[in-house]
Design an enzyme around this catalytic site. Sequence first.
Site, PDB file in Angstrom:
ATOM      1  N   ASP A 215       3.215  11.478   5.043  1.00 27.59           N
ATOM      2  CA  ASP A 215       3.801  11.016   6.299  1.00 27.59           C
ATOM      3  C   ASP A 215       5.374  10.700   6.048  1.00 27.59           C
ATOM      4  O   ASP A 215       5.824  10.994   5.174  1.00 27.59           O
ATOM      5  CB  ASP A 215       2.920  10.016   7.073  1.00 27.59           C
ATOM      6  CG  ASP A 215       2.729   8.551   6.389  1.00 27.59           C
ATOM      7  OD1 ASP A 215       3.469   8.209   5.394  1.00 27.59           O
ATOM      8  OD2 ASP A 215       2.200   8.005   6.815  1.00 27.59           O
TER       9      ASP A 215
ATOM     10  N   SER B 115       0.779  -1.164   0.125  1.00 25.69           N
ATOM     11  CA  SER B 115      -0.070  -0.121   0.118  1.00 25.69           C
ATOM     12  C   SER B 115       1.051   1.378   0.032  1.00 25.69           C
ATOM     13  O   SER B 115       0.157   2.213  -0.002  1.00 25.69           O
ATOM     14  CB  SER B 115      -0.902   0.014   1.349  1.00 25.69           C
ATOM     15  OG  SER B 115      -0.236   0.061   2.415  1.00 25.69           O
TER      16      SER B 115
ATOM     17  N   HIS C 165       4.387   7.589   2.884  1.00 21.51           N
ATOM     18  CA  HIS C 165       3.427   7.585   1.710  1.00 21.51           C
ATOM     19  C   HIS C 165       3.339   8.956   0.967  1.00 21.51           C
ATOM     20  O   HIS C 165       3.475  10.046   2.047  1.00 21.51           O
ATOM     21  CB  HIS C 165       2.074   7.085   2.359  1.00 21.51           C
ATOM     22  CG  HIS C 165       2.059   5.978   3.022  1.00 21.51           C
ATOM     23  ND1 HIS C 165       2.517   5.678   4.416  1.00 21.51           N
ATOM     24  CD2 HIS C 165       1.847   4.552   2.525  1.00 21.51           C
ATOM     25  CE1 HIS C 165       2.579   4.333   4.728  1.00 21.51           C
ATOM     26  NE2 HIS C 165       2.004   3.546   3.749  1.00 21.51           N
TER      27      HIS C 165
END
Length: 321
Positions: A286, A23, A289
């Site tokens: 962050d 992800s 990501h």
Amino acid sequence: MASVPPPPLRQPLFPAMFVLGDSLVDNGNNNGLSSLAKANFLPYGIDFQRGPTGRFCNGKTIIDFLGDLLGLPLLPAFTITFTGQIDIRSGVNYASAAAGILDESGQNFGDRFSFRQQVQNFGVTLNQLKNQMNEEELDHSTFNPEEFADLLITNYARQIMALYRLGLRKFLLAGVGPLGCMPNQLATGHAPPGKCVANVNDMVRIFNKQLKSLVDQLNADYTGTGSIFVFADTYGAFTDILSNPATYGFSATDRGCCGIGRNKGQITCLPFSIPCLNRDEYIFWDAYHPTQAFNEIIALKAYSGSQSLCYPINIKQMAQV
């Protein structure tokens, strides 16, 4: 500034899309949402869509934007399709945070679906679609970067062929971005101010080079089968944005919107964290990501970009083959 994506297609170019991977570049966490996130719809979770989705992301990801461009609805995470009551005819997202090509990848982060497990989950989905449609741990330290890339590519190719045997014929194999430029890596102090961690990016480039070679090999081996394998140069697109942030509307390139700065210990956007107000000006959400604004640009580059970004054809062309 990022260009506005075209309106959704009246008829999807793909009847369905199935997403596998980590992800970091794909859809959010497959582990579900905490009760706190469900109750408050915190910004770090699903502030762009109400209700549980099985993801922890600040907004739409690259895959989401590609789905929009292809005329597909938001894909459900695999973990919320177990009951068989959710319509999965448009596809499923199997991506899991910290997942890797090797089973042991990301084990320090806790539960996750490895790439092998994601392939097995796709087999579960096939059974659901039929109803809906009438070992020992590997010591990485023994490998140099070239050998480790060889190991990853060999395992990756095996899983791709498993998907091929299950009936998939069109594959987008995304290269890895410049991991040495993530706020998490910059915070280690292993690079001069304003520079990325060179040795990390060097290893990524070795892997990407072999992945592109794999795409050439697969296209040659499966000519005439109706198959197409495409390599997305995520590294090149990412580097261009980092080198020319203002062109794309970004002002912050080395820290995350959600409280992440150089030398800060926080590694992700946790509950009660206060994200920045101008998140579209940040490349990173962050420590690891990218933001929705960044993802949209990458998706558009992959969808209609030149051969230097998506090889040998782009996503729009692949959808029309």
